[in-house]
Scaffold this active site. Structure first.
Site, PDB file in Angstrom:
ATOM      1  N   ARG A   1       0.866  -1.184   0.000  1.00  0.00           N
ATOM      2  CA  ARG A   1       0.000   0.000   0.000  1.00  0.00           C
ATOM      3  C   ARG A   1       0.901   1.231   0.000  1.00  0.00           C
ATOM      4  O   ARG A   1       1.763   1.371   0.858  1.00  0.00           O
ATOM      5  CB  ARG A   1      -0.892  -0.023   1.254  1.00  0.00           C
TER       6      ARG A   1
ATOM      7  N   GLU B   1     -11.224   5.401  -5.376  1.00  0.00           N
ATOM      8  CA  GLU B   1     -11.678   4.023  -5.456  1.00  0.00           C
ATOM      9  C   GLU B   1     -12.006   3.681  -6.913  1.00  0.00           C
ATOM     10  O   GLU B   1     -12.309   4.562  -7.717  1.00  0.00           O
ATOM     11  CB  GLU B   1     -12.930   3.821  -4.592  1.00  0.00           C
TER      12      GLU B   1
ATOM     13  N   ARG C   1      -1.085  -5.621   4.594  1.00  0.00           N
ATOM     14  CA  ARG C   1      -0.284  -5.053   3.515  1.00  0.00           C
ATOM     15  C   ARG C   1       0.893  -4.268   4.086  1.00  0.00           C
ATOM     16  O   ARG C   1       0.758  -3.604   5.113  1.00  0.00           O
ATOM     17  CB  ARG C   1      -1.140  -4.123   2.646  1.00  0.00           C
TER      18      ARG C   1
END
Length: 215
Positions: A49, A57, A91
């Site tokens: 990330r 998004e 992540r």
């Protein structure tokens, strides 16, 4: 090899700023404008990330363009990741560098990601966002673009707008079983209070609601 030389090599691997690991490998996947998959030399995959930024998004305006931009920057290339932390989804969060370019910052410069104010501290990112906004670059072409952290916590529409959530009286008890499946806090409360899905509130704090599983 002397002990001091070995120690110096160790420090270089750990981090240029002590505390964060360095990952290297080839980018084999780009999920969206701020998330990639890296394959290291041991053939292990890492979900990365990008630190300090938050991209639209996929269902928002410019969401797909942001993903394409990041793919153009890093897909199939060898990158270096300065890992800062690991997020709640497992992540690794960090700065991605490709051929000396900070890909995180480049996404902001292109107007295809916001500075993630909750986690950002580098003034260069804020300056880049202001410059992109003034130039009406990328998502800043829109008069009132909605930050993804707001979009995730509202009713998601295909144009990036936030819609009012349906009233609980209009909701039925469907098959949803986890917080990540809920589209609004009202819907989650409806499942908890009206449908008897009490495990949503396992810590008894009247529902910790998370609207999206990959912010």
């Amino acid at each position: 090899m002397s002990r001091w030389f070995a120690f110096g090599v160790f420090l270089l691997w750990v981090s240029p700023t002590l505390g964060a690991a360095i990952l290297t490998g080839r980018v084999v996947g780009v999920s969206d404008g701020d998330t990639i998959t890296l394959l290291d030399a041991q053939r292990r995959q890492h979900r990365i990330r990008l630190h300090q930024i938050d991209a639209p998004e996929r269902r928002q305006d410019f969401g797909e363009r942001s993903r394409q931009s990041l793919a153009e920057l890093v897909f199939g290339k060898e990158v270096v990741v300065e890992v800062v932390t690991t997020d709640r989804y497992g992540r690794e969060v960090g700065k991605v560098k490709v051929d000396g370019t900070d890909a995180n910052l480049e996404q902001v410069k292109r107007g295809l990601a916001w500075v993630y104010r909750q986690y950002a501290e580098d003034p260069a990112y804020f300056a880049a966002e202001e410059e992109a906004r003034a130039a009406k670059r990328g998502l800043w072409l829109q008069p009132n673009p909605i930050p993804p952290w707001e979009f995730r916590h509202g009713k998601k529409g295909t144009t990036g707008r936030i819609f009012d959530a349906p009233s609980t009286s209009a909701l039925e008890c469907g098959r949803k079983r986890t917080c990540s499946e809920m589209t609004s806090c009202d819907e989650a409360k409806h499942y908890l209070q009206d449908c008897g899905l009490h495990r949503l509130d396992g810590d008894k704090d009247c529902l910790l609601y998370t609207s999206d599983a990959a912010d």
